[in-house]
Structure formats: structure tokens, C-alpha cells
Design an enzyme around this catalytic site. Structure first.
Site, short mmCIF file in Angstrom:
data_model
loop_
_atom_site.label_atom_id
_atom_site.label_comp_id
_atom_site.label_asym_id
_atom_site.label_seq_id
_atom_site.Cartn_x
_atom_site.Cartn_y
_atom_site.Cartn_z
N VAL A 100 0.70 -1.25 0.05
CA VAL A 100 0.14 -0.02 0.05
C VAL A 100 0.93 1.37 0.17
O VAL A 100 1.60 1.29 0.85
CB VAL A 100 -0.99 0.03 1.17
CG1 VAL A 100 -1.85 1.24 1.16
CG2 VAL A 100 -1.77 -1.30 1.23
N HIS A 104 3.27 3.63 6.35
CA HIS A 104 2.59 3.33 7.43
C HIS A 104 3.78 2.15 8.21
O HIS A 104 4.71 1.88 7.60
CB HIS A 104 1.39 2.12 6.99
CG HIS A 104 1.74 1.15 6.12
ND1 HIS A 104 2.01 1.36 4.58
CD2 HIS A 104 1.86 -0.26 6.14
CE1 HIS A 104 2.10 0.39 4.08
NE2 HIS A 104 2.37 -0.55 4.91
P1 5GP Z 1 2.54 -3.18 3.37
O1 5GP Z 1 2.79 -4.74 2.73
O2 5GP Z 1 2.22 -2.37 2.60
O3 5GP Z 1 3.67 -2.97 4.32
O4 5GP Z 1 1.11 -3.59 4.19
C1 5GP Z 1 -0.26 -3.43 3.91
C2 5GP Z 1 -0.93 -4.06 4.73
O5 5GP Z 1 -2.40 -3.47 4.79
C3 5GP Z 1 -1.37 -5.42 4.73
O6 5GP Z 1 -0.79 -5.95 6.06
C4 5GP Z 1 -2.66 -5.67 4.64
O7 5GP Z 1 -3.08 -6.68 5.22
C5 5GP Z 1 -3.22 -4.68 4.99
N1 5GP Z 1 -4.28 -4.08 3.97
C6 5GP Z 1 -4.71 -4.26 2.86
N2 5GP Z 1 -5.66 -3.81 2.71
C7 5GP Z 1 -6.58 -3.33 3.85
C8 5GP Z 1 -7.92 -2.93 4.17
O8 5GP Z 1 -8.54 -2.48 3.23
N3 5GP Z 1 -8.15 -2.62 5.27
C9 5GP Z 1 -7.06 -2.98 6.58
N4 5GP Z 1 -7.49 -2.55 7.74
N5 5GP Z 1 -5.74 -3.54 6.29
C10 5GP Z 1 -5.78 -3.62 4.79
#
Ligand code: 5GP
Length: 116
Positions: A100, A104
Site C-alpha cells: 500500500v 505506514h
Molecule cells: P504493506 O505490505 O504495504 O506493508 O502492508 C499493507 C497491509 O495493509 C497488509 O498487512 C494488509 O493486510 C493491509 N491491508 C490491505 N488492505 C486493507 C484494508 O482494506 N483494510 C485494512 N485494515 N488493512 C488492509
């Protein structure tokens, strides 16, 4: 690459899609990850529109950076993670596995996590 205003966290910030809120102030939002990898798995995001850690570090105001850092401990205390400990992870860019494109930090805890 410019910030993508249609990424899922931008849509959560605009309240276009719901989230399971854990903490909010003027600068940050924290909510439970939809696919938790631990008993506690919170995502902490700045309300400012930053793509990744480098963007946040370079362009966020001092107030935003302080608020983001302090929110980690606020959430740790609120979820009773501080005494037992927790893990912070921030995936950044392609090699970091960032899915995403809104900066974060993952806050993981609630059990002894595996080491690497
Ligand atoms: P990244 O890989 O970018 O560090 O983590 C993105 C995180 O966002 C993942 O752990 C995934 O489960 C979470 N995520 C993706 N879509 C959503 C959503 O619609 N709502 C929530 N609460 N988490 C999400």
C-alpha cells in the site's frame, strides 16, 4: 512517482471505506490490519499524504513526525503491549515489499514473535 490518492489507506482516511479504529488524533490514524499476522496487528499511518518512509522523512513537518513517533507508544500503552514488547515493521518500496503506497508502520504483538 506521485502519491496515488486512490490507494486503500487514502480511501480509509477519506472514510470511503471503513476501518477498525484503534487510535486517532490530528496527525495519525491507527487501525487493525484486515489480515492480522499476530494477535495484535495495528497499522499506524500519518494523515498527511506520504508515499513511504523517505517521503515522510523528507517532507513531513516536525509536528507530524513527533506525533507519529509518540503515537507508537500511545498505542503500545493502550493495547498493553509496552510491558511485554512489540515489533515495528515498515515495508518500503519494491524491495521492501510495500503493498500500500501510503507510509505506514505495522505494530505487531500479543505473543512472543519469531526471531530472524
Ligand atoms: P504493506 O505490505 O504495504 O506493508 O502492508 C499493507 C497491509 O495493509 C497488509 O498487512 C494488509 O493486510 C493491509 N491491508 C490491505 N488492505 C486493507 C484494508 O482494506 N483494510 C485494512 N485494515 N488493512 C488492509
Amino acid at each position: 512517482m506521485p502519491y496515488d490518492p486512490n490507494n486503500i489507506f487514502a480511501r480509509i482516511l477519506r472514510k470511503e471505506i471503513p476501518c477498525d479504529l484503534v487510535f486517532e488524533d490530528d496527525y495519525v490514524l491507527a487501525f487493525n490490519d484486515i489480515f492480522p499476522k499476530a494477535p495484535v496487528h495495528v497499522l499506524l499511518i500519518p494523515k498527511g499524504l506520504y508515499k513511504n518512509a523517505a517521503d515522510f522523512s523528507k517532507h513531513a513537518t516536525d509536528e507530524e513526525i513527533v506525533a507519529f513517533t509518540r503515537a507508537i507508544d500511545t498505542i503500545g500503552e493502550k493495547l498493553q503491549l509496552t510491558k511485554t514488547g512489540y515489533r515495528l515493521i515498515s515495508n518500503n518500496g519494491t524491495h521492501g515489499g510495500q503493498e500500500v503506497p501510503h507510509f505506514h508502520v505495522h505494530i505487531l504483538g500479543g505473543k512472543a514473535l519469531s526471531t530472524w
